[in-house]
Design an enzyme around this catalytic site. Structure first.
Site, PDB file in Angstrom:
ATOM      1  N   ASN A 120       4.565  -9.451  -4.921  1.00 26.68           N
ATOM      2  CA  ASN A 120       3.274  -8.818  -5.138  1.00 26.68           C
ATOM      3  C   ASN A 120       3.292  -8.225  -6.561  1.00 26.68           C
ATOM      4  OD1 ASN A 120       0.736  -7.606  -4.650  1.00 26.68           O
ATOM      5  ND2 ASN A 120       1.244  -7.443  -2.477  1.00 26.68           N
ATOM      6  N   CYS A 140       0.850  -1.196   0.000  1.00 33.37           N
ATOM      7  CA  CYS A 140       0.000   0.000   0.000  1.00 33.37           C
ATOM      8  C   CYS A 140       0.888   1.249   0.000  1.00 33.37           C
ATOM      9  CB  CYS A 140      -0.844  -0.055   1.272  1.00 33.37           C
ATOM     10  SG  CYS A 140      -1.690   1.454   1.642  1.00 33.37           S
ATOM     11  N   GLY A 188       3.244 -15.255 -11.737  1.00 27.04           N
ATOM     12  CA  GLY A 188       3.150 -15.829 -13.074  1.00 27.04           C
ATOM     13  C   GLY A 188       3.176 -17.338 -13.135  1.00 27.04           C
TER      14      GLY A 188
END
Ligand SMILES: Cc1cc2nc3c(=O)[nH]c(=O)nc-3n(C[C@H](O)[C@H](O)[C@H](O)COP(=O)(O)O)c2cc1C
Length: 216
Positions: free
Chosen positions: A110, A49, A162
């Site tokens: 992330n 964040c 991925g």
């Protein structure tokens, strides 16, 4: 917690709950509340964040990340997993900061900060201008960051980014991941986690057999 936990708790797997705050105190409050629930096995901190003052991800600066994890640590006896942000200049230093502050494990990567332009020429397509890039395009970045973190700390690592096949999962394990997580591929194929776990067993057994033959 009121709506989702009762049915999630019936699944035959340990629950790891991911929480996100914008200050150390917000993280601490969330970890205390979530950690108090018996249904939850571990708590993961999403430190991607943005910090309201710097605009950097809250976990991008090692000293800042150490402060957040140290604030959270005394508030729960449940294992704390720190989900490292890839949007940093030194992910290994961030991993060391998480370890020093008492994290039990780290997870990565992330999403990478990215942008898409509207096809009509109206500028950035996403409301927040940027968004998080995931899936096949970030797999090579995930491998490099997991390897860098594995060389820097002794904690278990949950690797992701991925992963769509057992071979991708094996590559992350070879780079140093203890566990592998599947994100984007699960949106395309909701059964991806189980399929990839099955493929991983086959791939790892084949590698072991080949190594044993070479030794013999
Ligand atoms: C739609 C979407 C929602 C996500 N929400 C979260 C979240 O709430 N907390 C978090 O830590 N990561 C979140 N992520 C990041 C994923 O957990 C994962 O770290 C990332 O997508 C890379 O893995 P993948 O390429 O397998 O998706 C989200 C990713 C996507 C695509």
């Amino acid at each position: 917690m009121k709506d989702d936990l009762p049915h999630l708790a019936r699944l035959p797997v340990p629950l790891i709950t991911n929480v996100m705050g914008s200050t150390a105190e917000e993280f601490a409050e969330l970890v205390e509340a979530v950690g108090a629930r018996d249904e939850i096995a571990a708590v993961e901190l999403n430190v991607s964040c943005p910090n309201v003052k710097t605009g950097l991800d809250i976990g991008a600066v090692p000293a800042e990340l150490e402060r957040v994890v140290a604030a959270v640590r005394p508030r729960s006896s449940k294992p704390i997993v720190v989900k490292l942000t890839p949007n940093t200049s030194d992910v290994a230093a961030c991993a060391r900061a998480a370890e020093a502050a008492g994290a039990d494990a780290v997870s990565l990567i992330n999403t990478l900060r990215a942008m898409a332009m509207h096809p009509s020429g109206d500028g950035p397509w996403l409301g927040a201008r940027t968004g998080g890039l995931s899936g096949p395009a970030i797999r090579a970045v995930a491998l490099a960051q997991v390897a860098a973190v594995a060389a820097a700390i002794d904690l278990p690592i949950v690797g992701m980014g991925g992963v769509a096949t057992g071979n991708h999962a094996r590559d992350l394990r070879e780079a140093g991941a203890t566990l592998v997580a599947v994100g984007t591929e699960s949106f395309r194929d909701p059964a991806a986690g189980a399929r990839i776990a099955g493929e991983l067993v086959v791939v790892e057994n084949a590698c072991k057999t080949a190594q044993d033959r070479q030794l013999a």
